[in-house]
Motif scaffolding. Structure first.
Motif, PDB file in Angstrom:
ATOM      1  N   GLN A 121      -7.044   0.892 -13.356  1.00 41.60           N
ATOM      2  CA  GLN A 121      -6.949  -0.250 -14.257  1.00 41.60           C
ATOM      3  C   GLN A 121      -5.523  -0.405 -14.797  1.00 41.60           C
ATOM      4  OE1 GLN A 121      -9.236   2.173 -14.384  1.00 41.60           O
ATOM      5  NE2 GLN A 121     -11.106   1.057 -13.803  1.00 41.60           N
ATOM      6  N   ARG A 122      -4.893   0.701 -15.115  1.00 39.18           N
ATOM      7  CA  ARG A 122      -3.536   0.641 -15.647  1.00 39.18           C
ATOM      8  C   ARG A 122      -2.548   0.190 -14.578  1.00 39.18           C
ATOM      9  NH1 ARG A 122      -3.111   6.517 -18.022  1.00 39.18           N
ATOM     10  NH2 ARG A 122      -1.040   5.889 -18.764  1.00 39.18           N
ATOM     11  N   ALA A 123      -2.738   0.662 -13.342  1.00 38.62           N
ATOM     12  CA  ALA A 123      -1.859   0.231 -12.253  1.00 38.62           C
ATOM     13  C   ALA A 123      -2.004  -1.273 -12.008  1.00 38.62           C
ATOM     14  CB  ALA A 123      -2.167   1.016 -10.985  1.00 38.62           C
ATOM     15  N   ARG A 124      -3.237  -1.761 -12.036  1.00 34.85           N
ATOM     16  CA  ARG A 124      -3.449  -3.207 -11.845  1.00 34.85           C
ATOM     17  C   ARG A 124      -2.808  -4.001 -12.986  1.00 34.85           C
ATOM     18  NH1 ARG A 124      -6.856  -4.501  -7.731  1.00 34.85           N
ATOM     19  NH2 ARG A 124      -8.268  -2.863  -6.950  1.00 34.85           N
ATOM     20  N   ALA A 125      -2.916  -3.481 -14.209  1.00 34.46           N
ATOM     21  CA  ALA A 125      -2.323  -4.164 -15.353  1.00 34.46           C
ATOM     22  C   ALA A 125      -0.798  -4.225 -15.242  1.00 34.46           C
ATOM     23  CB  ALA A 125      -2.733  -3.465 -16.645  1.00 34.46           C
ATOM     24  N   LEU A 126      -0.221  -3.245 -14.560  1.00 31.77           N
ATOM     25  CA  LEU A 126       1.228  -3.229 -14.350  1.00 31.77           C
ATOM     26  C   LEU A 126       1.658  -4.157 -13.212  1.00 31.77           C
ATOM     27  CD1 LEU A 126       1.844   0.616 -14.708  1.00 31.77           C
ATOM     28  CD2 LEU A 126       2.724  -1.160 -16.256  1.00 31.77           C
ATOM     29  N   GLY A 127       0.677  -4.725 -12.506  1.00 30.11           N
ATOM     30  CA  GLY A 127       0.999  -5.639 -11.428  1.00 30.11           C
ATOM     31  C   GLY A 127       1.222  -4.977 -10.085  1.00 30.11           C
ATOM     32  N   TRP A 128       0.721  -3.753  -9.912  1.00 29.34           N
ATOM     33  CA  TRP A 128       0.854  -3.114  -8.611  1.00 29.34           C
ATOM     34  C   TRP A 128       0.152  -3.958  -7.551  1.00 29.34           C
ATOM     35  CZ3 TRP A 128       0.522   2.953  -8.587  1.00 29.34           C
ATOM     36  CH2 TRP A 128       1.442   3.465  -9.526  1.00 29.34           C
ATOM     37  N   LEU A 129       0.750  -4.081  -6.385  1.00 29.93           N
ATOM     38  CA  LEU A 129       0.238  -4.894  -5.294  1.00 29.93           C
ATOM     39  C   LEU A 129      -1.038  -4.291  -4.719  1.00 29.93           C
ATOM     40  CD1 LEU A 129       0.679  -7.167  -3.120  1.00 29.93           C
ATOM     41  CD2 LEU A 129       1.929  -5.439  -1.798  1.00 29.93           C
ATOM     42  N   ASP A 130      -2.070  -5.135  -4.537  1.00 29.71           N
ATOM     43  CA  ASP A 130      -3.296  -4.720  -3.848  1.00 29.71           C
ATOM     44  C   ASP A 130      -3.019  -4.870  -2.349  1.00 29.71           C
ATOM     45  OD1 ASP A 130      -5.885  -4.079  -3.135  1.00 29.71           O
ATOM     46  OD2 ASP A 130      -6.783  -5.314  -4.695  1.00 29.71           O
ATOM     47  N   PHE A 131      -2.598  -3.785  -1.704  1.00 26.02           N
ATOM     48  CA  PHE A 131      -2.001  -3.826  -0.378  1.00 26.02           C
ATOM     49  C   PHE A 131      -2.906  -4.493   0.660  1.00 26.02           C
ATOM     50  CE2 PHE A 131      -0.665  -1.859   3.680  1.00 26.02           C
ATOM     51  CZ  PHE A 131       0.681  -2.160   3.660  1.00 26.02           C
ATOM     52  N   TYR A 132      -4.204  -4.199   0.633  1.00 30.69           N
ATOM     53  CA  TYR A 132      -5.129  -4.748   1.619  1.00 30.69           C
ATOM     54  C   TYR A 132      -5.886  -5.979   1.114  1.00 30.69           C
ATOM     55  CZ  TYR A 132      -4.491  -0.574   4.519  1.00 30.69           C
ATOM     56  OH  TYR A 132      -3.967   0.415   5.301  1.00 30.69           O
ATOM     57  N   GLY A 133      -5.690  -6.330  -0.145  1.00 33.05           N
ATOM     58  CA  GLY A 133      -6.456  -7.436  -0.681  1.00 33.05           C
ATOM     59  C   GLY A 133      -7.892  -7.045  -0.964  1.00 33.05           C
ATOM     60  N   ALA A 134      -8.757  -8.049  -1.102  1.00 32.34           N
ATOM     61  CA  ALA A 134     -10.139  -7.809  -1.533  1.00 32.34           C
ATOM     62  C   ALA A 134     -11.010  -7.200  -0.445  1.00 32.34           C
ATOM     63  CB  ALA A 134     -10.764  -9.120  -2.007  1.00 32.34           C
ATOM     64  N   ASP A 135     -10.610  -7.315   0.824  1.00 34.86           N
ATOM     65  CA  ASP A 135     -11.494  -6.919   1.925  1.00 34.86           C
ATOM     66  C   ASP A 135     -11.223  -5.523   2.471  1.00 34.86           C
ATOM     67  OD1 ASP A 135     -12.728  -9.418   1.824  1.00 34.86           O
ATOM     68  OD2 ASP A 135     -11.221 -10.295   3.165  1.00 34.86           O
ATOM     69  N   GLY A 136     -10.188  -4.857   2.001  1.00 30.00           N
ATOM     70  CA  GLY A 136      -9.848  -3.544   2.537  1.00 30.00           C
ATOM     71  C   GLY A 136     -10.045  -2.454   1.515  1.00 30.00           C
ATOM     72  N   PRO A 137      -9.663  -1.227   1.859  1.00 30.92           N
ATOM     73  CA  PRO A 137      -9.726  -0.134   0.887  1.00 30.92           C
ATOM     74  C   PRO A 137      -8.781  -0.390  -0.280  1.00 30.92           C
ATOM     75  CG  PRO A 137      -8.479   0.532   2.831  1.00 30.92           C
ATOM     76  CD  PRO A 137      -9.089  -0.795   3.152  1.00 30.92           C
ATOM     77  N   VAL A 138      -9.079   0.223  -1.429  1.00 33.05           N
ATOM     78  CA  VAL A 138      -8.211   0.060  -2.594  1.00 33.05           C
ATOM     79  C   VAL A 138      -6.941   0.888  -2.379  1.00 33.05           C
ATOM     80  CG1 VAL A 138      -7.960   0.441  -5.066  1.00 33.05           C
ATOM     81  CG2 VAL A 138     -10.132  -0.398  -4.149  1.00 33.05           C
ATOM     82  N   LEU A 139      -5.836   0.192  -2.244  1.00 30.11           N
ATOM     83  CA  LEU A 139      -4.529   0.830  -2.064  1.00 30.11           C
ATOM     84  C   LEU A 139      -3.533  -0.006  -2.853  1.00 30.11           C
ATOM     85  CD1 LEU A 139      -2.709   2.956  -0.711  1.00 30.11           C
ATOM     86  CD2 LEU A 139      -2.511   1.424   1.258  1.00 30.11           C
ATOM     87  N   LEU A 140      -3.126   0.505  -4.008  1.00 24.34           N
ATOM     88  CA  LEU A 140      -2.254  -0.235  -4.919  1.00 24.34           C
ATOM     89  C   LEU A 140      -0.831   0.299  -4.821  1.00 24.34           C
ATOM     90  CD1 LEU A 140      -4.555  -0.377  -8.090  1.00 24.34           C
ATOM     91  CD2 LEU A 140      -4.470  -1.953  -6.135  1.00 24.34           C
ATOM     92  N   LYS A 141       0.127  -0.610  -4.739  1.00 19.68           N
ATOM     93  CA  LYS A 141       1.534  -0.254  -4.546  1.00 19.68           C
ATOM     94  C   LYS A 141       2.379  -0.783  -5.699  1.00 19.68           C
ATOM     95  CE  LYS A 141       5.384  -0.806  -1.268  1.00 19.68           C
ATOM     96  NZ  LYS A 141       5.828  -1.467  -0.007  1.00 19.68           N
ATOM     97  N   SER A 142       3.193   0.096  -6.284  1.00 21.87           N
ATOM     98  CA  SER A 142       4.122  -0.322  -7.327  1.00 21.87           C
ATOM     99  C   SER A 142       5.286  -1.095  -6.719  1.00 21.87           C
ATOM    100  CB  SER A 142       4.673   0.905  -8.068  1.00 21.87           C
ATOM    101  OG  SER A 142       5.653   1.556  -7.271  1.00 21.87           O
ATOM    102  N   GLN A 143       6.144  -1.612  -7.569  1.00 20.36           N
ATOM    103  CA  GLN A 143       7.423  -2.120  -7.085  1.00 20.36           C
ATOM    104  C   GLN A 143       8.166  -1.001  -6.353  1.00 20.36           C
ATOM    105  OE1 GLN A 143       9.858  -4.796  -9.676  1.00 20.36           O
ATOM    106  NE2 GLN A 143       8.506  -4.012 -11.288  1.00 20.36           N
ATOM    107  N   GLN A 144       9.027  -1.389  -5.432  1.00 23.34           N
ATOM    108  CA  GLN A 144       9.897  -0.426  -4.764  1.00 23.34           C
ATOM    109  C   GLN A 144      11.293  -0.538  -5.359  1.00 23.34           C
ATOM    110  OE1 GLN A 144      11.268  -0.773  -0.466  1.00 23.34           O
ATOM    111  NE2 GLN A 144       9.881   0.983  -0.279  1.00 23.34           N
TER     112      GLN A 144
END
Length: 227
Positions: A84-107
């Protein structure tokens, strides 16, 4: 060459503190910190007795000092509600809604280092050929039990450091989970020991591989791009 201030990276947050130390000389550690040596020279950590921290490796320090050419320091206050905190920070949902949950921060671009790619990859060095590489970094999150995707293409040298939770880097003979042939277990503060790729005529060639989260996990990805 004392470091007076530490530079925060663009993915530094209350979830994971992230700062880079450049040409650090006895930089003080005052809280539990994962320290990653990004350079190709030994760093040194400890209190009354210093010990080397080899290139592309990491450790967890609770106190003492660290010295080195290029270092990344990561701190975690707590591990509650990481997704929840990563999503609130705006981490990218790499696969979108249809894939596994993989959240990426800014690089962020951390800096540049001089390395010999064949030495780093533990291939025969004939002859030594130092090159400049740009180092980039970002954080990832996945929940427990996530297979993060088998792949084999990267135009760079990549290693991973575990920040929270338990995970693993896995290698496969082909793009199938039952083709697994190597399982490298990662606990907080550890980095996979040798990059997975080899150099073939100047190109980085990878086996099929993936990250797997055994528990809720945050990990660091480091990319070394030839200049």
């Amino acid at each position: 060459m004392n470091v007076i201030t530490a530079e925060k990276l663009n993915f530094d947050s209350e979830l994971v503190g992230a700062m880079v130390l450049r040409d650090a000389d006895a930089f003080p550690i005052t809280e539990r910190t994962t320290v990653v040596n990004l350079a190709q020279t030994d760093a040194y950590v400890g209190t009354t007795q210093l010990s080397p921290l080899p290139p592309l490796s990491s450790t967890v320090l609770v106190s003492g000092t660290v010295s080195g050419e290029l270092l990344l320091a990561l701190t975690v206050a707590d591990e509650v509600g990481q997704e929840q905190r990563a999503r609130a920070l705006g981490w990218l949902d790499f696969y979108g809604a249809d894939g596994p949950v993989l959240l990426k921060s800014q690089q962020d671009t951390v800096g540049t280092v001089t390395i010999d790619r064949r030495a780093v990859l533990h291939q025969p060095v004939l002859p030594s050929n130092p090159e400049r590489f740009t180092v980039k970094a970002n954080l990832w999150f996945s929940p427990a039990g996530t297979d993060c995707g088998i792949h084999n293409l990267h135009p760079f040298i990549e290693v991973h450091t575990q920040v929270t939770g338990l995970g693993r880097m896995q290698k496969f003979d082909d793009k199938r989970h039952d083709a697994l042939y190597e399982d490298q277990l990662l606990s907080p503060g550890t980095t996979n020991p040798i990059p997975f790729c080899i150099d073939v005529d100047g190109e980085f060639t990878y086996p099929w591989h993936q990250y797997r989260a055994d528990t809720d996990c945050i990990w660091l990805a480091l990319e070394y791009h030839a200049i």
